[in-house]
Design a protein around this motif. Structure first.
Motif, short mmCIF file in Angstrom:
data_model
loop_
_atom_site.label_atom_id
_atom_site.label_comp_id
_atom_site.label_asym_id
_atom_site.label_seq_id
_atom_site.Cartn_x
_atom_site.Cartn_y
_atom_site.Cartn_z
N ARG A 1 0.80 -1.22 0.00
CA ARG A 1 0.00 0.00 0.00
C ARG A 1 0.84 1.27 0.00
O ARG A 1 0.54 2.23 -0.70
N GLY B 1 2.26 1.83 -3.36
CA GLY B 1 1.15 2.19 -4.22
C GLY B 1 0.69 3.63 -4.01
O GLY B 1 0.33 4.32 -4.96
N ALA B 2 0.72 4.09 -2.76
CA ALA B 2 0.33 5.47 -2.47
C ALA B 2 1.33 6.45 -3.07
O ALA B 2 0.96 7.53 -3.53
N LEU C 1 3.51 5.83 -5.80
CA LEU C 1 3.61 5.76 -7.25
C LEU C 1 2.28 5.55 -7.96
O LEU C 1 2.21 5.72 -9.18
N GLY C 2 1.27 5.14 -7.23
CA GLY C 2 0.03 4.67 -7.82
C GLY C 2 0.08 3.17 -7.84
O GLY C 2 1.15 2.59 -8.11
N PRO C 3 -1.02 2.50 -7.54
CA PRO C 3 -0.99 1.04 -7.40
C PRO C 3 -0.55 0.30 -8.66
O PRO C 3 0.20 -0.67 -8.59
N ALA C 4 -0.99 0.74 -9.82
CA ALA C 4 -0.64 0.04 -11.06
C ALA C 4 0.84 0.18 -11.37
O ALA C 4 1.53 -0.79 -11.71
N ARG C 5 1.38 1.39 -11.24
CA ARG C 5 2.80 1.62 -11.51
C ARG C 5 3.67 0.91 -10.47
O ARG C 5 4.71 0.33 -10.80
N ALA C 6 3.25 0.92 -9.21
CA ALA C 6 3.99 0.22 -8.16
C ALA C 6 4.01 -1.28 -8.45
O ALA C 6 5.02 -1.95 -8.25
N GLN D 1 -3.04 -5.24 -17.31
CA GLN D 1 -3.18 -3.87 -17.83
C GLN D 1 -2.99 -3.89 -19.34
O GLN D 1 -2.39 -4.81 -19.89
N SER E 1 -0.96 1.31 -21.19
CA SER E 1 -0.78 1.64 -19.76
C SER E 1 0.56 1.16 -19.25
O SER E 1 1.29 1.91 -18.58
N HIS F 1 3.66 3.49 -17.81
CA HIS F 1 4.29 3.25 -16.50
C HIS F 1 5.80 3.04 -16.66
O HIS F 1 6.59 3.61 -15.90
#
Length: 171
Positions: free
Chosen positions: A93, A96-97, A99-104, A125, A129, A133
Motif C-alpha cells: 500500500r 502504491g500510495a 507511485l500509484g498502485p498500477a505503476r507500483a 493492464q 498503460s 508506466h
C-alpha cells in the motif's frame, strides 16, 4: 516460452548447465564432460553425441523424454519463469500510495527482467498503460532497459530496488 528462456538464461549465468538441467525434470542432472542423465533408471548410457537434442517447454506439469529413429531427442519439461509462476504478492500500500498502485505493481514485478508483453500478461493492464508506466519509471531512474534479441527487457535499477525494499515498500 520467452519467460522460460529468460529464467533458464539466468540459471545458466548463475550456475552453468548443471543449474539449468538439474531442475528440468525429476531424475535429470548434468554429470559434466558432455554427459546428461535423464532419469534414475539403472540402464546403460546411450551415446547421442551426433544426435539433435531439443528442449521443449510446456505448461502442464508432466515431463518426459522422447526420441525417434533418426537421431532426434527431446526433453519436454515444465516452463519456468515469470509467466509460469503464481501467487505473487500485490504491491504494498505505501509504495502504491507513492507511485500509484498500477505503476507500483509494475515496479515490484521487475525483480527479474521482463518484456512489456510479460508485464501486460502479469498485470492484466493494457499495453499502452504498461508502456506509460515504464516510461515514467525509466525517466525517474527506477528501471533500466536492455535489448535481448528482438525484445526489450526492463529491470529494476539499484534505486528501484531501494524503493521497493524500503519499509512498507514490499521487498
Amino acid at each position: 516460452m520467452e519467460a522460460d528462456i529468460i529464467a533458464r538464461t539466468g540459471q545458466l549465468g548463475r550456475g552453468g548447465w548443471a543449474a539449468v538441467l538439474d531442475d528440468m525434470r525429476p531424475g535429470m542432472r548434468w554429470l559434466g564432460e558432455s554427459r546428461l542423465q535423464i532419469n534414475v533408471h539403472d540402464r546403460p548410457p546411450q551415446d547421442i553425441s551426433s544426435a539433435q537434442l531439443l528442449f521443449l517447454p510446456v505448461t502442464p506439469r508432466p515431463c518426459w523424454v522422447t526420441w525417434d529413429d533418426r537421431g532426434h531427442y527431446a526433453v519436454v519439461y515444465s516452463c519456468a519463469g515469470a509467466l509460469a509462476e503464481s501467487g505473487r504478492p500485490a504491491a504494498p500500500r505505501a509504495l502504491g500510495a507513492l507511485l500509484g498502485p498500477a505503476r507500483a505493481g509494475v515496479l515490484v514485478l521487475l525483480d527479474t527482467p521482463k518484456s512489456t508483453s510479460h508485464l501486460v500478461a502479469l498485470t492484466g493492464q493494457g499495453l499502452g498503460s504498461v508502456g506509460r508506466h515504464l516510461k515514467i519509471l525509466l525517466d525517474a531512474g527506477l528501471v533500466g532497459r536492455r535489448r535481448s534479441g528482438r525484445s526489450v527487457l526492463y529491470y529494476r535499477t539499484p534505486a528501484g530496488d531501494v524503493l521497493v525494499a524500503a519499509p512498507g515498500g514490499g521487498g
